[in-house]
Enzyme design. Structure first.
Site, PDB file in Angstrom:
ATOM      1  N   SER A 141       0.843  -1.168   0.151  1.00 33.88           N
ATOM      2  CA  SER A 141      -0.127   0.313   0.031  1.00 33.88           C
ATOM      3  C   SER A 141       0.804   1.286  -0.039  1.00 33.88           C
ATOM      4  O   SER A 141       0.146   2.465  -0.193  1.00 33.88           O
ATOM      5  CB  SER A 141      -0.991  -0.049   1.223  1.00 33.88           C
ATOM      6  OG  SER A 141      -0.171   0.276   2.363  1.00 33.88           O
ATOM      7  N   LYS A 177      -6.686   4.901   7.875  1.00 34.95           N
ATOM      8  CA  LYS A 177      -5.577   5.716   7.445  1.00 34.95           C
ATOM      9  C   LYS A 177      -5.933   7.161   7.251  1.00 34.95           C
ATOM     10  O   LYS A 177      -5.120   8.040   7.728  1.00 34.95           O
ATOM     11  CB  LYS A 177      -5.011   5.103   5.806  1.00 34.95           C
ATOM     12  CG  LYS A 177      -4.324   3.902   6.216  1.00 34.95           C
ATOM     13  CD  LYS A 177      -4.041   3.323   4.715  1.00 34.95           C
ATOM     14  CE  LYS A 177      -3.082   2.075   4.921  1.00 34.95           C
ATOM     15  NZ  LYS A 177      -2.767   1.332   3.648  1.00 34.95           N
TER      16      LYS A 177
END
Ligand code: ADP
Length: 636
Positions: free
Chosen positions: A519, A562
């Site tokens: 990611s 996030k």
């Protein structure tokens, strides 16, 4: 100012309404919900596993359950024990072996009989001892009487002492003949459920205790020192072993033998103990084994053991989420009622509190239109909320308690992450304004529910060796290498530079847990391009996303956490893969703090994150570039 060609998306946060949750349900609190009496009916969201357990219980098959902790593996194992027939239960007894003291005899009797037999033996032994002591007493009195009459004092005392000693040493001998009840059941209990998670060899396979005296009439007879193991206690029931891979290979091997034979003799497990000399006859241990673990449990497992389970049973993968449907929400409400009832001390939840728990279940699912099935954690939240309500002395737990519980019961990772943000601010490690060349704010997830801002720095030099290299530390090397390889075609097209001609250095700043998966590849690529082209990057932008070789931005996990971490750190814009847009379930308080920018392609990332300054050339190239239907860029 950066070019923002993509219109800002109005994110739609579909919130839970009363009608979504309680449609057609007449209830004012969780106390109005019926909780089924059987454990198997209390399991929610794992219908396939429930079906397997029911089938396996009828046929006495082994089961392997793989999945995240807290999704109901041990609960299902317990439920299976409830389903097993109890008629077949047996008591197991150990008898001394007059022929070979080191080979005690094993006998089984129907459940409940063992206790009676042992008691009968004890009574018998006591009777014998009593008779003998009465006899001895009479003898002593006789001897003393004789001594008094005849004045032979010395003879009298010696004779009395002799008789007394004989009595003293014969008593334990009688008791030593009483059999020991190794495994016992009440005749009407359910089949045993034995959790042998993390057991050492002795606890798992049985053991023979050490005897410090070993001779001279003070020794404990060997059959009395025999202790049953978990496999024996599970005879006729369920043996549950979580984290199966943590058992030593030796224990796994023995477990396999026990599974195959249905019996396993007990011997002392520690070599230098006197117990190691003793080995009983085979002790029955016909159990159903439920092995559990997460995915790496399969790797650490003895292959023969795994194939035994697979050949004679089922393998189930536990779900982590279930669809957010009317029916499943109803089940979730029942789960709340169950947890409250099982706890027994906390007040039931009112409607507002139940809605809030469901909201949290949605959020924790990390997936659009799903509810989490990591129910141990949800149970934890329910108990903390209930405790708060109980402290306050209210009749019901309400929404404010659930909200307070949410902030009180944060995971360690989440607390560390906050502390880290606070500290890195002190040291200016966190840059969230202005611009920098070769520095990009990436986003990572720690644990399962805590995001953090993870800055990435890149620098390059002309290559020193035959080929250019990518330098990064530890496991990050692979991630860095891969993301740079993935964008190398892109870099060549737009900068005219070949990454093979360079040594590229990438650093992940302040990471101690590492970065999961790929990611960070969008972040790494952006940092490298910024460094190569010497174009500054906006520091109030953070990004996450995986990259394809064609520059497509692919979905990643944990997007909600996030974004929340970015907002907490003071970031203004978060770039995420468009395909993750549906997974965004951030809390209300963060919605105002950040702008979310969904993208499909690295070009959009660059357009938004790079600051042109006097670098019009590169940016105008970027602007002109269009994605043709095959997904390949046309630089002209
Ligand atoms: P695991 O063995 O997978 O780590 P457990 O079975 O120990 O998880 O689950 C812990 C607790 O969480 C259970 O006792 C139960 O209260 C709750 N729980 C977990 N999964 C479920 C489920 N699928 N349905 C109902 N309750 C569950």
């Amino acid at each position: 100012t950066p070019t923002t060609e993509i219109p800002n998306i109005e994110l739609t946060y579909d919130d839970l309404e009363e009608t979504d949750v309680f449609a057609g349900l007449e209830l004012s609190a969780s106390s109005d919900i019926d909780v089924p009496p059987n454990l198997i009916d209390q399991v929610i969201g794992q219908e396939h596993a429930v079906e397997v357990i029911r089938k396996a219980a009828v046929q006495r098959r082994h089961v392997m359950m793989i999945g995240t902790p807290g999704t109901g593996k041990s609960m299902l194992a317990k439920a299976m024990a409830e389903l097993l027939p109890k008629e077949e239960l047996q008591d197991i007894m150990v008898y001394p072996n007059p022929e070979d003291n080191n080979n005690p005899i094993i006998r089984t009797v129907p459940a409940g009989r063992g206790k009676q037999i042992v008691n009968a033996h004890k009574v018998e032994a006591r009777k014998k001892i009593q008779m003998r002591s009465t006899l001895v007493m009479l003898l002593i009195i006789g001897i003393i009487g004789y001594a008094i009459i005849t004045y032979q004092w010395l003879l009298g005392i010696i004779a009395a002492a002799f008789v007394f000693m004989a009595l003293k040493y014969s008593m334990p001998r009688e008791e030593a003949m009483v059999p020991k009840l190794l495994i016992s059941h009440d005749s009407n209990t359910m089949a045993p459920f034995i959790d042998a998670t993390g057991s050492h060899a002795g606890a798992l396979l049985g053991d023979v205790r050490h005897d410090p005296f070993q001779s001279g009439g003070l020794e404990t007879p060997s059959h009395d020192r025999v202790e049953g193991g978990a496999i024996h206690r599970a005879h006729g029931g369920v043996l549950f072993i979580d984290e199966i891979n943590t058992l030593t290979p030796h224990s796994q091997q023995n477990l396999l033998t026990a599974l195959q034979e249905g019996t396993f003799p007990i011997t002392g497990q520690s070599e230098r103990s006197s117990g190691a000399m003793v080995r009983t006859e085979p002790v029955p241990c016909r159990f159903v084994m439920i092995a559990a673990g997460n995915l790496d449990a399969i790797q650490g497992m003895h292959p023969a053991l795994r194939s035994r389970i697979r050949g004679y049973g089922y393998e189930v993968y536990m779900r982590e989420t279930m669809e957010d449907t009317q029916e499943n929400r109803k089940k979730f409400l029942r789960f709340i009622a169950q947890e409250v009832k099982n706890d027994g001390k906390i007040p039931h939840f009112d409607r507002s509190a139940m809605i809030e728990v469901l909201r949290e279940a949605r959020r924790r699912s990390n997936r659009k239109g799903h509810l989490t099935l990591k129910l141990r954690d949800m149970g934890g939240l329910i108990r903390v909320a209930g405790d708060l309500a109980r402290q306050e002395g209210t009749e019901f737990t309400s929404v404010k308690h659930v909200l307070a519980a949410k902030s009180a019961s944060r995971s360690i990772e989440d607390q560390i992450s906050d502390e880290y943000i606070r500290r890195s601010r002190d040291y200016d490690l966190a840059v969230v304004e202005g611009t920098r060349v070769g520095r990009v704010n990436g986003l990572a997830v720690m644990g399962s529910d805590s995001g953090s801002v993870l800055p990435v720095m890149a620098e390059w030099t002309p290559r020193q060796g035959e080929d250019g290299t990518v330098v990064a530390t530890g496991m990050l090397q692979d991630i860095a290498k891969e993301s740079i390889m993935n964008v190398s075609a892109f870099i060549k097209k737009f900068t005219g530079k070949d990454v093979r001609e360079m040594d590229i250095h990438v650093q992940f700043i302040g990471t101690y847990g590492g970065v999961e998966g790929d990611s960070a590849s969008v972040t790494v690529a952006t940092a490298v391009i910024s460094a190569i082209e010497n174009i500054p990057v906006r520091q109030d932008v953070a990004m996450t996303g995986s990259l394809s070789v064609r520059g497509d931005v692919l979905p990643i996990g944990g997007v909600t956490y996030k974004i929340e971490a970015a907002a907490k750190a003071g970031i203004k814009t978060v770039i995420i893969p468009r395909s993750n847009l549906d997974d965004v379930l951030i809390e209300d308080r963060y919605r105002e703090m950040v702008e979310i920018l969904p993208v499909d392609h690295i070009k959009e990332v660059l357009q938004n994150a790079l600051v042109p300054e006097n670098r019009e050339g590169f940016i105008s190239k970027l602007r002109k570039m269009a994605v043709n239907p095959t997904g390949i860029f046309d630089p002209n």
